[in-house]
Write an enzyme that holds these catalytic residues in place. Structure first.
Site, PDB file in Angstrom:
ATOM      1  N   ASP A 144      14.019   7.682  -0.041  1.00  0.00           N
ATOM      2  CA  ASP A 144      12.667   7.861   0.511  1.00  0.00           C
ATOM      3  C   ASP A 144      12.549   9.273   1.083  1.00  0.00           C
ATOM      4  O   ASP A 144      13.543   9.968   1.261  1.00  0.00           O
ATOM      5  CB  ASP A 144      12.377   6.800   1.597  1.00  0.00           C
TER       6      ASP A 144
ATOM      7  N   TYR B 236      -6.987   4.900  -4.331  1.00  0.00           N
ATOM      8  CA  TYR B 236      -5.792   4.091  -4.603  1.00  0.00           C
ATOM      9  C   TYR B 236      -5.973   3.269  -5.875  1.00  0.00           C
ATOM     10  O   TYR B 236      -5.128   3.282  -6.761  1.00  0.00           O
ATOM     11  CB  TYR B 236      -5.558   3.177  -3.401  1.00  0.00           C
TER      12      TYR B 236
ATOM     13  N   GLY C  58       9.382   1.604   2.737  1.00  0.00           N
ATOM     14  CA  GLY C  58       8.045   0.998   2.882  1.00  0.00           C
ATOM     15  C   GLY C  58       8.131  -0.506   3.098  1.00  0.00           C
ATOM     16  O   GLY C  58       9.231  -1.096   3.105  1.00  0.00           O
ATOM     17  N   GLN C  59       6.955  -1.144   3.267  1.00  0.00           N
ATOM     18  CA  GLN C  59       6.927  -2.589   3.534  1.00  0.00           C
ATOM     19  C   GLN C  59       7.634  -3.361   2.429  1.00  0.00           C
ATOM     20  O   GLN C  59       8.492  -4.200   2.704  1.00  0.00           O
ATOM     21  CB  GLN C  59       5.469  -3.079   3.610  1.00  0.00           C
ATOM     22  N   LEU C  60       7.310  -3.073   1.169  1.00  0.00           N
ATOM     23  CA  LEU C  60       7.985  -3.758   0.054  1.00  0.00           C
ATOM     24  C   LEU C  60       9.381  -3.195  -0.154  1.00  0.00           C
ATOM     25  O   LEU C  60      10.344  -3.934  -0.399  1.00  0.00           O
ATOM     26  CB  LEU C  60       7.150  -3.597  -1.224  1.00  0.00           C
TER      27      LEU C  60
ATOM     28  N   ASP D 162      11.827  13.308  -2.037  1.00  0.00           N
ATOM     29  CA  ASP D 162      10.373  13.412  -2.212  1.00  0.00           C
ATOM     30  C   ASP D 162      10.152  13.298  -3.717  1.00  0.00           C
ATOM     31  O   ASP D 162      10.603  14.165  -4.472  1.00  0.00           O
ATOM     32  CB  ASP D 162       9.875  14.767  -1.695  1.00  0.00           C
TER      33      ASP D 162
ATOM     34  N   LYS E  14      -4.010   3.573  -9.407  1.00  0.00           N
ATOM     35  CA  LYS E  14      -3.248   2.436  -9.935  1.00  0.00           C
ATOM     36  C   LYS E  14      -3.731   2.080 -11.346  1.00  0.00           C
ATOM     37  O   LYS E  14      -2.934   1.749 -12.230  1.00  0.00           O
ATOM     38  CB  LYS E  14      -3.348   1.236  -9.000  1.00  0.00           C
TER      39      LYS E  14
ATOM     40  N   ARG F  95      11.733  10.162   3.970  1.00  0.00           N
ATOM     41  CA  ARG F  95      12.344  10.283   5.316  1.00  0.00           C
ATOM     42  C   ARG F  95      13.218   9.065   5.544  1.00  0.00           C
ATOM     43  O   ARG F  95      13.024   8.026   4.892  1.00  0.00           O
ATOM     44  CB  ARG F  95      11.252  10.396   6.375  1.00  0.00           C
TER      45      ARG F  95
HETATM   46  C1  VAH Z   1      -3.384  -2.266   0.326  1.00  0.00           C
HETATM   47  N1  VAH Z   1      -1.479  -3.719   0.734  1.00  0.00           N
HETATM   48  O1  VAH Z   1      -3.993  -2.951   1.156  1.00  0.00           O
HETATM   49  C2  VAH Z   1      -2.119  -2.874  -0.279  1.00  0.00           C
HETATM   50  C3  VAH Z   1      -2.434  -3.742  -1.478  1.00  0.00           C
HETATM   51  C4  VAH Z   1      -3.924  -5.498  -2.473  1.00  0.00           C
HETATM   52  C5  VAH Z   1      -3.674  -4.585  -1.313  1.00  0.00           C
HETATM   53  O2  VAH Z   1      -2.471  -3.006  -2.653  1.00  0.00           O
HETATM   54  O3  VAH Z   1      -3.729  -1.145  -0.025  1.00  0.00           O
END
Ligand code: VAH
Length: 331
Positions: A48, A157, A25-27, A67, A161, A50
């Site tokens: 990851d 999301y 991923g990005q991070l 996975d 979290k 894939r």
């Molecule tokens: C998103 N880049 O946009 C993530 C992040 C604060 C945003 O958690 O979902």
């Protein structure tokens, strides 16, 4: 099916193995590279669901297909590598999660619980798990959002979290697990592309500027959001994970800030370096997500507890981004 940890497994531990879940991923790509610089590259296992799009991106050390919902596979990797740290990054981000809420909840929640349970069972010394400013909602104070405040996230999301933060605190209190977390703002970097977030515009805009193309922004020009340059995010993550355990007073997740800006402001910063660059605005469904998030973050707790201090502001980040994105791609 997620199960509670069975009796801890006695383990002999080779120093330094680190497992990064969600390494593509990005991070993940950047954190894996930073960890391989800090530790022996062969000790940092990238995992990851894939392989990376660019095989060279993670070529510096071991890669495993995983996975995180496949608990037996995850357990096999934990038993094989005996990690002293697990960085669990795999998740669906804000915009993508709204399109597939049930899978997003399953991946973001069951994935975390699988990691927490195995970390307890195999006595993994440390776990890192990223939270986000997405845990705040439309009735949270938007300016200098406090560490402890009203938290009614209205995205899948953000809900996942916020629940994850509470699970991390419970596993610390109930089992003594040293799990640590940061509420990242939008992350911006040149080495990897974001995927499915609401802050992704702040990365895409630089690529368009360097390509000499105009950019259409999916947020309104005056949409202020907390943001951070990737080198600062990596520094914060490693500083947090290497801070003495007794300095970590927050076991849900630390607010983390660096800067806030709007699409109009980042456009102006880019135009200082790239005259003629033009941006138009076409807000989409991500505008409502952005409008539910803070405009700026109070990260006093992180600064007091483990010495957090960002290095990059918008102008310094913009210069660095454009320099690196303009570098010729080495074949
Ligand atoms: C998103 N880049 O946009 C993530 C992040 C604060 C945003 O958690 O979902």
């Amino acid at each position: 099916m997620t199960t509670s940890p069975s009796e801890p497994t006695t383990t002999s531990r080779t120093p330094g193995n680190v497992l990064v879940i969600g390494a593509c991923g990005q991070l993940g790509l950047e954190l894996t590279a930073a960890l391989r610089q800090r530790y022996a590259p062969e000790a940092v296992v990238a995992a990851d669901v894939r392989p990376p799009k660019d095989p060279a991106a993670l070529a510096g050390g071991p890669f495993e297909l995983l996975d995180v919902l496949d608990q037996p596979r995850l357990e096999a990797l934990v038993a094989q590598y005996q990690p002293v740290q697990i960085y669990h990054l795999a998740a669906l981000l804000s915009a993508t999660a709204e399109k597939d809420p049930m899978f997003a909840w399953k991946l973001n929640m069951d994935g975390l619980l699988n990691v927490l349970n195995l970390a307890v069972q195999y006595r993994v010394p440390q776990v890192y798990w990223p939270s986000s400013i997405a845990v705040f909602g439309p009735d949270t104070p938007r300016e200098h959002t406090p560490q402890t405040t009203i938290m009614n996230p209205n995205t899948v999301y953000g809900i996942s979290k916020l629940a994850g933060e509470q699970w991390c605190e419970w596993y610390h209190r109930h089992y003594g697990l040293d799990v640590r977390s940061l509420r990242y703002p939008g992350l911006i970097g040149y080495k990897s592309l974001p995927g499915g977030g609401t802050t992704d515009y702040a990365v895409d805009i630089y690529h368009k500027a360097v390509a000499g193309e105009d950019f259409e922004c999916f947020l309104k020009a005056d949409t202020y959001l907390p943001m951070m340059y990737m080198p600062d995010a990596l520094k914060a993550t490693l500083d947090l994970m290497h801070a003495p355990a007794d300095s970590i007073k927050v076991r849900t997740s630390y607010n983390l800030g660096a800067m806030s800006f709007s699409p109009a402001e980042i456009t102006t910063a880019i135009q200082q370096e790239t005259p003629g660059f033009q941006v138009s605005y076409a807000p989409d469904q991500r505008q409502a997500i952005a409008d539910s998030w803070p405009a700026s973050i109070d990260d006093t707790a992180a600064r007091q507890d483990w010495g957090w201090a960002p290095e990059f502001d918008l102008e310094k980040m913009t210069r660095d981004m454009l320099v690196h994105l303009r570098e010729p791609v080495v074949a």
